[in-house]
Scaffold this active site. Structure first.
Site: not given
Length: 256
Positions: A109, A129
């Site tokens: 990710d 994030d």
């Protein structure tokens, strides 16, 4: 068309990319025991319900949960007749280099977010994030991933407070009107909200000072807009940052 799959610790997102835009996006809870057949029944039902006629020819997967990858591979092979690209695997090339300690495994990710951030904004970035964990990814001026920081996620912190302290209830995160709470719920919301504002600001400031060059801060994840409402923490917010990165990686592998 491309089916892009982003599997996180809490949710898995499926998006269909037609080459110029995402025509559909769906989210489901991440469950490692879910089979390829169950994925397809769920996905095809949603496509039929929304009257989406998509001829899926390619699949790309980013997963922070290794146990789900096998069934997602089977989904691509059995129902879409293709071999998926899986970010982090040797046969999935990345358009960026990784400069971290030897032997360090970087989460897929974080690599995908790096690719997307560099594609959209160039180098010298901090990508924040807000997921199960709150991650800070540092992108060098040439687009290389060079490290970052990991903190507990906002909802994870609230859950820990509730589970570890018998007298504290479960509460949802919100932007409190006052820093000084006048009841238990307000006190918890204030502590978590302003605590994370301070956490994000201080980590980003420390990264900028250590990096030694001006940097942009890009946020992604569902809670990012909430924190931006009261404090100018980010230069930009990208809701589909990870999915955009998957399309860039897919195109890069097609051209290689």
């Amino acid at each position: 068309m491309l089916l892009a799959i982003d599997c996180g610790n809490t949710n898995t997102v499926f998006s269909i990319w037609n080459g110029s835009e995402f025509i559909a996006t769906w989210r489901t809870a991440t469950e490692h025991q879910r089979t390829a057949d169950q994925y397809y029944v769920w996905l095809s039902t949603l496509m039929e319900f929304q009257k989406i006629d998509a001829n899926i020819t390619d699949v790309i997967i980013s997963s922070t949960v290794p146990r789900v990858v096998f069934n997602l591979r089977v989904l691509a092979d059995r129902y879409f007749n293709c071999r998926p690209h899986v970010v982090g695997k040797p046969d999935c090339a990345l358009p960026v280099s990784v400069r971290v300690d030897e032997g360090t495994a970087v989460g897929p990710d974080r690599l995908v977010n790096t690719v997307a951030g560099y594609n959209l904004y160039g180098g010298d970035l901090i990508i924040v994030d807000f997921g199960t964990a709150t991650t800070f990814d540092v992108v060098d001026q040439d687009g290389a991933y060079i490290g970052g920081a990991i903190a507990p996620g906002v909802n994870l912190s609230l859950q820990a407070l509730h589970e570890a302290a018998a007298a504290l209830p479960h509460v949802d995160i919100s932007n409190p009107q006052n820093v000084i709470g006048t009841n238990t719920v307000a006190c918890m919301q204030s502590g978590v909200f302003w605590g994370y504002v301070g956490l994000v600001r201080e980590i980003c400031n420390k990264i900028k000072a250590e990096h030694g060059r001006p940097m942009k801060v890009i946020s992604t994840g569902g809670l990012a807009p909430l924190f931006q409402q009261s404090e100018p923490l980010f230069d930009a917010f990208e809701d589909d940052l990870t999915m955009h990165g998957l399309t860039v990686i897919h195109d890069y592998n097609k051209e290689s």
